[in-house]
Design a protein around this motif. Sequence first.
Motif, PDB file in Angstrom:
ATOM      1  N   LEU A 121      14.325   3.050 -53.036  1.00  0.00           N
ATOM      2  CA  LEU A 121      14.679   4.126 -53.961  1.00  0.00           C
ATOM      3  C   LEU A 121      14.318   5.489 -53.382  1.00  0.00           C
ATOM      4  CD1 LEU A 121      13.287   2.721 -57.337  1.00  0.00           C
ATOM      5  CD2 LEU A 121      15.650   2.616 -56.516  1.00  0.00           C
ATOM      6  N   THR A 122      15.115   6.476 -53.703  1.00  0.00           N
ATOM      7  CA  THR A 122      14.769   7.867 -53.455  1.00  0.00           C
ATOM      8  C   THR A 122      14.195   8.420 -54.747  1.00  0.00           C
ATOM      9  OG1 THR A 122      16.523   8.144 -51.821  1.00  0.00           O
ATOM     10  CG2 THR A 122      15.638  10.148 -52.841  1.00  0.00           C
ATOM     11  N   VAL A 123      12.920   8.785 -54.745  1.00  0.00           N
ATOM     12  CA  VAL A 123      12.231   9.211 -55.965  1.00  0.00           C
ATOM     13  C   VAL A 123      12.689  10.603 -56.375  1.00  0.00           C
ATOM     14  CG1 VAL A 123       9.970   9.851 -56.922  1.00  0.00           C
ATOM     15  CG2 VAL A 123      10.228   7.746 -55.582  1.00  0.00           C
ATOM     16  N   THR A 124      12.942  10.759 -57.674  1.00  0.00           N
ATOM     17  CA  THR A 124      13.331  12.063 -58.211  1.00  0.00           C
ATOM     18  C   THR A 124      12.250  12.675 -59.099  1.00  0.00           C
ATOM     19  OG1 THR A 124      14.468  10.962 -60.058  1.00  0.00           O
ATOM     20  CG2 THR A 124      15.788  11.515 -58.113  1.00  0.00           C
ATOM     21  N   GLY A 125      11.250  11.882 -59.506  1.00  0.00           N
ATOM     22  CA  GLY A 125      10.170  12.428 -60.319  1.00  0.00           C
ATOM     23  C   GLY A 125       9.376  11.333 -60.992  1.00  0.00           C
ATOM     24  N   PRO A 126       8.280  11.712 -61.683  1.00  0.00           N
ATOM     25  CA  PRO A 126       7.470  10.717 -62.387  1.00  0.00           C
ATOM     26  C   PRO A 126       8.153  10.223 -63.657  1.00  0.00           C
ATOM     27  CG  PRO A 126       6.599  12.901 -62.776  1.00  0.00           C
ATOM     28  CD  PRO A 126       7.719  13.066 -61.794  1.00  0.00           C
ATOM     29  N   LEU A 127       7.844   8.988 -64.040  1.00  0.00           N
ATOM     30  CA  LEU A 127       8.357   8.446 -65.301  1.00  0.00           C
ATOM     31  C   LEU A 127       7.603   9.065 -66.474  1.00  0.00           C
ATOM     32  CD1 LEU A 127      10.085   6.364 -66.872  1.00  0.00           C
ATOM     33  CD2 LEU A 127       8.242   4.696 -66.465  1.00  0.00           C
ATOM     34  N   VAL A 128       6.293   9.199 -66.341  1.00  0.00           N
ATOM     35  CA  VAL A 128       5.448   9.788 -67.390  1.00  0.00           C
ATOM     36  C   VAL A 128       4.666  10.941 -66.762  1.00  0.00           C
ATOM     37  CG1 VAL A 128       3.741   9.314 -69.188  1.00  0.00           C
ATOM     38  CG2 VAL A 128       5.193   7.461 -68.332  1.00  0.00           C
ATOM     39  N   PRO A 129       5.254  12.135 -66.674  1.00  0.00           N
ATOM     40  CA  PRO A 129       4.562  13.259 -66.023  1.00  0.00           C
ATOM     41  C   PRO A 129       3.334  13.695 -66.800  1.00  0.00           C
ATOM     42  CG  PRO A 129       6.580  13.999 -67.101  1.00  0.00           C
ATOM     43  CD  PRO A 129       6.579  12.507 -67.195  1.00  0.00           C
ATOM     44  N   HIS A 130       2.352  14.203 -66.079  1.00  0.00           N
ATOM     45  CA  HIS A 130       1.149  14.712 -66.743  1.00  0.00           C
ATOM     46  C   HIS A 130       1.450  15.942 -67.583  1.00  0.00           C
ATOM     47  CE1 HIS A 130      -1.843  12.554 -63.886  1.00  0.00           C
ATOM     48  NE2 HIS A 130      -1.724  11.914 -65.020  1.00  0.00           N
ATOM     49  N   ALA A 131       2.431  16.693 -67.182  1.00  0.00           N
ATOM     50  CA  ALA A 131       2.861  17.868 -67.941  1.00  0.00           C
ATOM     51  C   ALA A 131       4.318  18.123 -67.582  1.00  0.00           C
ATOM     52  CB  ALA A 131       1.999  19.084 -67.597  1.00  0.00           C
ATOM     53  N   GLU A 132       4.989  18.897 -68.401  1.00  0.00           N
ATOM     54  CA  GLU A 132       6.402  19.180 -68.135  1.00  0.00           C
ATOM     55  C   GLU A 132       6.565  19.811 -66.747  1.00  0.00           C
ATOM     56  OE1 GLU A 132      10.214  21.517 -70.132  1.00  0.00           O
ATOM     57  OE2 GLU A 132       8.272  21.497 -71.155  1.00  0.00           O
ATOM     58  N   GLY A 133       7.424  19.216 -65.956  1.00  0.00           N
ATOM     59  CA  GLY A 133       7.677  19.714 -64.616  1.00  0.00           C
ATOM     60  C   GLY A 133       6.676  19.270 -63.573  1.00  0.00           C
ATOM     61  N   ALA A 134       5.628  18.528 -63.984  1.00  0.00           N
ATOM     62  CA  ALA A 134       4.603  18.097 -63.040  1.00  0.00           C
ATOM     63  C   ALA A 134       5.133  17.001 -62.126  1.00  0.00           C
ATOM     64  CB  ALA A 134       3.375  17.592 -63.780  1.00  0.00           C
ATOM     65  N   ARG A 135       4.641  16.978 -60.900  1.00  0.00           N
ATOM     66  CA  ARG A 135       4.984  15.906 -59.954  1.00  0.00           C
ATOM     67  C   ARG A 135       4.045  14.725 -60.087  1.00  0.00           C
ATOM     68  NH1 ARG A 135       4.731  18.064 -54.257  1.00  0.00           N
ATOM     69  NH2 ARG A 135       5.762  16.088 -53.767  1.00  0.00           N
ATOM     70  N   THR A 136       2.851  14.967 -60.681  1.00  0.00           N
ATOM     71  CA  THR A 136       1.904  13.881 -60.893  1.00  0.00           C
ATOM     72  C   THR A 136       2.201  13.184 -62.221  1.00  0.00           C
ATOM     73  OG1 THR A 136       0.359  15.425 -61.927  1.00  0.00           O
ATOM     74  CG2 THR A 136       0.075  14.989 -59.568  1.00  0.00           C
ATOM     75  N   GLY A 137       1.797  11.928 -62.311  1.00  0.00           N
ATOM     76  CA  GLY A 137       2.017  11.158 -63.524  1.00  0.00           C
ATOM     77  C   GLY A 137       2.260   9.703 -63.188  1.00  0.00           C
ATOM     78  N   LEU A 138       2.378   8.879 -64.210  1.00  0.00           N
ATOM     79  CA  LEU A 138       2.526   7.440 -64.027  1.00  0.00           C
ATOM     80  C   LEU A 138       3.986   7.046 -63.830  1.00  0.00           C
ATOM     81  CD1 LEU A 138       0.007   6.318 -66.783  1.00  0.00           C
ATOM     82  CD2 LEU A 138      -0.345   6.231 -64.310  1.00  0.00           C
ATOM     83  N   GLY A 139       4.208   6.024 -62.995  1.00  0.00           N
ATOM     84  CA  GLY A 139       5.556   5.531 -62.752  1.00  0.00           C
ATOM     85  C   GLY A 139       6.405   6.540 -61.996  1.00  0.00           C
ATOM     86  N   ARG A 140       7.568   6.090 -61.580  1.00  0.00           N
ATOM     87  CA  ARG A 140       8.511   6.961 -60.883  1.00  0.00           C
ATOM     88  C   ARG A 140       9.937   6.605 -61.308  1.00  0.00           C
ATOM     89  NH1 ARG A 140       4.486   9.154 -60.312  1.00  0.00           N
ATOM     90  NH2 ARG A 140       3.462   9.948 -58.436  1.00  0.00           N
ATOM     91  N   VAL A 141      10.801   7.602 -61.218  1.00  0.00           N
ATOM     92  CA  VAL A 141      12.230   7.422 -61.424  1.00  0.00           C
ATOM     93  C   VAL A 141      12.916   7.716 -60.094  1.00  0.00           C
ATOM     94  CG1 VAL A 141      14.286   8.231 -62.655  1.00  0.00           C
ATOM     95  CG2 VAL A 141      12.080   8.051 -63.859  1.00  0.00           C
ATOM     96  N   GLY A 142      13.908   6.902 -59.755  1.00  0.00           N
ATOM     97  CA  GLY A 142      14.584   7.112 -58.479  1.00  0.00           C
ATOM     98  C   GLY A 142      15.996   6.569 -58.492  1.00  0.00           C
ATOM     99  N   GLU A 143      16.638   6.664 -57.326  1.00  0.00           N
ATOM    100  CA  GLU A 143      18.033   6.239 -57.205  1.00  0.00           C
ATOM    101  C   GLU A 143      18.219   5.393 -55.958  1.00  0.00           C
ATOM    102  OE1 GLU A 143      20.563   9.621 -57.062  1.00  0.00           O
ATOM    103  OE2 GLU A 143      20.329  10.102 -59.192  1.00  0.00           O
ATOM    104  N   LEU A 144      19.123   4.430 -56.073  1.00  0.00           N
ATOM    105  CA  LEU A 144      19.586   3.693 -54.905  1.00  0.00           C
ATOM    106  C   LEU A 144      20.637   4.521 -54.178  1.00  0.00           C
ATOM    107  CD1 LEU A 144      20.102   0.207 -56.585  1.00  0.00           C
ATOM    108  CD2 LEU A 144      18.273   0.805 -54.983  1.00  0.00           C
TER     109      LEU A 144
END
Length: 285
Positions: A121-144
């Motif tokens: 996967l190419t990651v596009t951001g966190p699934l559960v960001p620590h704050a709006e727009g944050a790169r840190t957080g739990l899980g990830r969202v991505g694309e094939l």
Amino acid sequence: MVVRLKEVIGALEVAYPTDLAESWDAVGLVCGDPESVVQRVLFCVDPVEATVDEAVDFGAQLVVSHHPLLLRGVHGVPADDPKGRIVHRLIRSGIGLYCAHTNADSAVQGVSDALAEAIGLTVTGPLVPHAEGARTGLGRVGELSETEPFHEFVRRVAHNLPTTAWGVRGAGDPDRPIRTVAVCGGAGDSYLATAAAAGVDAYVTADLRHHPAGEHLARAAVPGAEVPALVDVAHWASEWPWCQQAADTVAAALPDTVEVLVSTRRTDPWTVHAGAASDPGRALA
């Protein structure tokens, strides 16, 4: 050049800041002298007898594990207790133990990034960001890079993660097109609704339970609703790719000074699997 344990810890905490850990978690140095010299470091998911054996055989002075050894409060570590025995053996062997748990889950380039990379996967951001727009957080969202049917995607996940008795299970239409994917290393059924809200085609995590998974899929019957297909993998397998990532992080921070080894001991607790769709045992009407 002499490298001390505190310098290895420094490199780890730059990559996986301890302030990212959940409030209930226990991360950091469990045992070991920060001033001791470190030449070899073993990286593993679980600090158990098998990985301590491996560390001793490797001649390591430090074990870095993802899972904590002492997560809940303890009043003693006697040598006749399973966890106490590990502490005693580590100390007798001159081996420190450092744990990076939920801080490694939430860090940029953390556990779920490693899982996403492993399955392409190419990651596009966190699934559960620590704050709006944050790169840190739990899980990830991505694309094939390309869309593929769900049954092929499940095979992709199985092919790119270490084999376990638990295996890899898929829930959803086998022919459903999959392009966008959410992942969460470790137990992630508490984020089923979050994955659905993210609008992804599939969600990959571990330890999915019968009722949460069934209720999640049942929502697809509501007119206009669509939920991601589910891929359930072994907890250990979902987090094992992080070990190489963490090893590379330390090796890059302390080049040509510390030798690193990723554990190859399969510490997933499940050891036997029986039955399959083609051999379901007792037939039911």
